[in-house]
Motif scaffolding. Structure first.
Motif, PDB file in Angstrom:
ATOM      1  N   UNK A 161       7.836  -4.473  31.576  1.00  0.00           N
ATOM      2  CA  UNK A 161       8.666  -5.472  30.917  1.00  0.00           C
ATOM      3  C   UNK A 161       8.825  -5.200  29.436  1.00  0.00           C
ATOM      4  N   UNK A 162       9.945  -5.642  28.900  1.00  0.00           N
ATOM      5  CA  UNK A 162      10.215  -5.466  27.487  1.00  0.00           C
ATOM      6  C   UNK A 162      10.984  -6.688  26.997  1.00  0.00           C
ATOM      7  N   UNK A 163      10.534  -7.303  25.900  1.00  0.00           N
ATOM      8  CA  UNK A 163      11.201  -8.509  25.424  1.00  0.00           C
ATOM      9  C   UNK A 163      12.583  -8.222  24.864  1.00  0.00           C
ATOM     10  N   UNK A 164      13.404  -9.255  24.823  1.00  0.00           N
ATOM     11  CA  UNK A 164      14.737  -9.092  24.266  1.00  0.00           C
ATOM     12  C   UNK A 164      14.654  -8.877  22.765  1.00  0.00           C
ATOM     13  N   UNK A 165      15.655  -8.192  22.235  1.00  0.00           N
ATOM     14  CA  UNK A 165      15.698  -7.973  20.798  1.00  0.00           C
ATOM     15  C   UNK A 165      16.153  -9.258  20.123  1.00  0.00           C
ATOM     16  N   UNK A 169      13.152 -12.496  13.593  1.00  0.00           N
ATOM     17  CA  UNK A 169      11.831 -12.949  14.041  1.00  0.00           C
ATOM     18  C   UNK A 169      10.801 -12.921  12.924  1.00  0.00           C
ATOM     19  N   UNK A 170      10.805 -11.850  12.148  1.00  0.00           N
ATOM     20  CA  UNK A 170       9.806 -11.702  11.084  1.00  0.00           C
ATOM     21  C   UNK A 170       9.989 -12.786  10.026  1.00  0.00           C
ATOM     22  N   UNK A 171      11.215 -12.999   9.607  1.00  0.00           N
ATOM     23  CA  UNK A 171      11.496 -14.019   8.600  1.00  0.00           C
ATOM     24  C   UNK A 171      11.119 -15.410   9.112  1.00  0.00           C
ATOM     25  N   UNK A 172      11.475 -15.700  10.370  1.00  0.00           N
ATOM     26  CA  UNK A 172      11.145 -17.002  10.949  1.00  0.00           C
ATOM     27  C   UNK A 172       9.630 -17.163  11.102  1.00  0.00           C
ATOM     28  N   UNK A 173       8.963 -16.100  11.542  1.00  0.00           N
ATOM     29  CA  UNK A 173       7.505 -16.144  11.692  1.00  0.00           C
ATOM     30  C   UNK A 173       6.839 -16.472  10.358  1.00  0.00           C
ATOM     31  N   UNK A 174       7.219 -15.759   9.312  1.00  0.00           N
ATOM     32  CA  UNK A 174       6.615 -15.979   7.995  1.00  0.00           C
ATOM     33  C   UNK A 174       6.878 -17.399   7.495  1.00  0.00           C
ATOM     34  N   UNK A 175       8.103 -17.876   7.717  1.00  0.00           N
ATOM     35  CA  UNK A 175       8.460 -19.225   7.283  1.00  0.00           C
ATOM     36  C   UNK A 175       7.607 -20.277   7.991  1.00  0.00           C
ATOM     37  N   UNK A 176       7.486 -20.164   9.307  1.00  0.00           N
ATOM     38  CA  UNK A 176       6.725 -21.145  10.077  1.00  0.00           C
ATOM     39  C   UNK A 176       5.230 -21.048   9.776  1.00  0.00           C
ATOM     40  N   UNK A 211       3.967 -14.710  24.198  1.00  0.00           N
ATOM     41  CA  UNK A 211       3.713 -14.401  25.609  1.00  0.00           C
ATOM     42  C   UNK A 211       4.757 -13.402  26.070  1.00  0.00           C
ATOM     43  N   UNK A 212       4.267 -12.286  26.615  1.00  0.00           N
ATOM     44  CA  UNK A 212       5.156 -11.222  27.095  1.00  0.00           C
ATOM     45  C   UNK A 212       6.144 -10.767  26.019  1.00  0.00           C
ATOM     46  N   UNK A 213       5.654 -10.721  24.777  1.00  0.00           N
ATOM     47  CA  UNK A 213       6.481 -10.200  23.693  1.00  0.00           C
ATOM     48  C   UNK A 213       7.443 -11.194  23.091  1.00  0.00           C
ATOM     49  N   UNK A 214       7.481 -12.409  23.628  1.00  0.00           N
ATOM     50  CA  UNK A 214       8.412 -13.403  23.112  1.00  0.00           C
ATOM     51  C   UNK A 214       7.632 -14.445  22.320  1.00  0.00           C
ATOM     52  N   UNK A 215       8.176 -14.835  21.152  1.00  0.00           N
ATOM     53  CA  UNK A 215       7.465 -15.734  20.251  1.00  0.00           C
ATOM     54  C   UNK A 215       7.904 -17.174  20.439  1.00  0.00           C
ATOM     55  N   UNK A 228       5.946 -30.156  22.166  1.00  0.00           N
ATOM     56  CA  UNK A 228       6.631 -29.239  23.064  1.00  0.00           C
ATOM     57  C   UNK A 228       6.726 -27.847  22.468  1.00  0.00           C
ATOM     58  N   UNK A 229       7.234 -26.928  23.281  1.00  0.00           N
ATOM     59  CA  UNK A 229       7.363 -25.519  22.900  1.00  0.00           C
ATOM     60  C   UNK A 229       8.810 -25.199  22.551  1.00  0.00           C
ATOM     61  N   UNK A 230       8.984 -24.406  21.484  1.00  0.00           N
ATOM     62  CA  UNK A 230      10.309 -23.962  21.056  1.00  0.00           C
ATOM     63  C   UNK A 230      10.332 -22.432  21.016  1.00  0.00           C
ATOM     64  N   UNK A 231      11.316 -21.820  21.644  1.00  0.00           N
ATOM     65  CA  UNK A 231      11.444 -20.356  21.659  1.00  0.00           C
ATOM     66  C   UNK A 231      12.158 -19.876  20.400  1.00  0.00           C
ATOM     67  N   UNK A 232      11.629 -18.826  19.791  1.00  0.00           N
ATOM     68  CA  UNK A 232      12.220 -18.293  18.562  1.00  0.00           C
ATOM     69  C   UNK A 232      13.711 -17.979  18.696  1.00  0.00           C
ATOM     70  N   UNK A 233      14.151 -17.271  19.771  1.00  0.00           N
ATOM     71  CA  UNK A 233      15.571 -16.883  19.835  1.00  0.00           C
ATOM     72  C   UNK A 233      16.527 -18.064  19.863  1.00  0.00           C
ATOM     73  N   UNK A 234      16.038 -19.251  20.198  1.00  0.00           N
ATOM     74  CA  UNK A 234      16.913 -20.423  20.302  1.00  0.00           C
ATOM     75  C   UNK A 234      16.915 -21.256  19.021  1.00  0.00           C
TER      76      UNK A 234
END
Length: 355
Positions: A161-165, A169-176, A211-215, A228-234
């Motif tokens: 398996x490989x997560x979607x591009x 992500x990096x900018x959002x990760x650092x912000x959160x 989980x499985x490469x998705x943040x 609740x859970x929020x997916x980064x790509x959304x």
């Protein structure tokens, strides 16, 4: 020690008399050691840094200070660090075994190799590329070489398996991450699967997980009043909401104690999920720990019964997994899951044109 090699011409700078190997005279502060690690990382990764570049990376010290660092590193590592005019920067003219003296055992190298291959499937994502670059920098500092790939000839880890591009992500990760540390509420536009347009959400961020490469972000949602859970790509257009919050007392381990995937399951279910697997797959079921609190029984006819304490909120993710086992699995309990599984199987047969 590695033998000296003939090196390309140096950048014009007087070379001081080198101290004895392993001895640094004068500047032995923590800042000095830190600068040498930074310089070594640049050299190990073949970036051919100039004096000006090294000065910028090392808190804007003078180029003369970096020149002294380079000469001290040559003495410590017994290797030339010349300026290559063709490449436009410094390089290592020889192999560095240890810096400072650090001996890694085979198990240490195995661990490093495993971690690097874990990152492999994520090299197509922005976050993955950032982590790989960080790993290779650390690997060079620990081992004195950038050649981690030679381990692939002897040991191989396979990841499916490989997560979607996902962009940003990096900018959002650092912000959160910073918002969590500062206990700042955040707002963002969120496109839920059931919605056609994004909705503005204000949340109190609790923690980030992958989980499985998705943040994902786990947070208290002002809109719904729950967690609740929020997916980064959304997520998009994230910003501080302008208010502080008091963090709740819980841990990620507790939140996912009775979970099967990314959906939280912190409450023990009133009834466990009970599954029976045919003898064909019994060994595969016994060889895997599907949940830390699972119960496994071998039945007289070779079948196995698996009991999993999974919250009902996890059934959405559990059902596709059950379908992947085809006719080798039977849902015994709870009744609601058994009926949902039966309906899914019947729908699949209908789509396939099987009466």
């Amino acid at each position: 020690m590695t033998a000296r090699k003939t090196a390309p011409s140096r950048e014009k700078a007087p070379r001081r008399k080198q101290p004895a190997a392993g001895v640094i005279k004068g500047n032995t502060s923590r800042d000095h050691i830190h600068r040498m690690y930074v310089i070594l990382a640049e050299l190990q990764n073949g970036r051919f840094p100039t004096k000006r570049r090294l000065a910028e990376l090392c808190d804007r010290v003078s180029t003369k200070t970096n020149e002294r660092d380079l000469r001290a590193m040559e003495a410590l590592m017994d290797v030339d660090i010349p300026f290559d005019h063709a490449k436009g920067g410094y390089l290592l003219a020889g192999e560095v075994k240890h810096f400072p003296m650090l001996k890694l055992e085979s198990r240490d190298m195995l661990t490093l190799h495993f971690l690097r291959q874990c990152l492999g499937p994520y090299d197509g994502t922005e976050m993955g590329r950032s982590m790989i670059e960080s790993f290779e920098r650390a690997f060079g500092l620990l081992t004195g070489t950038a050649d981690w790939k030679k381990w692939e000839q002897a040991v191989w880890f396979r990841f499916e398996g490989k997560p979607e591009t996902a962009k940003g992500d990096v900018e959002l990760f650092n912000f959160l991450y910073e918002a969590i540390g500062a206990r700042e509420a955040v707002a963002f536009d969120y496109l839920a699967p059931s919605k056609k347009k994004p909705e503005r959400r204000t949340v109190e961020p609790a923690f980030i997980y992958m989980r499985n490469g998705r943040w994902y972000l786990y947070a208290a949602d002002d809109t719904s009043g729950g967690r609740r859970t929020f997916a980064f790509p959304r997520m998009s257009n994230a910003a501080l909401a302008g208010r502080k919050f008091v963090p709740r007392d819980f841990s990620p381990r507790d939140i996912f104690r009775y979970s099967f995937g990314v959906v939280a399951g912190e409450e023990r279910p009133k009834e466990n999920v009970i599954l029976e697997f045919s003898p064909d797959v019994a060994m595969r079921i016994r060889e895997t720990v599907w949940h830390p609190e699972q119960l496994l029984d071998t039945l007289p006819d070779g079948r196995v019964r698996l009991s999993l304490p999974l919250a009902e909120s996890c059934y959405l993710e559990l059902k596709p997994w059950l379908l992947s086992w085809g006719p080798t699995v039977k849902v015994v309990a709870p009744r609601s899951l058994r009926e949902q599984h039966r309906a899914s199987v019947q729908e699949m047969a209908k789509v396939a044109g099987v009466s």
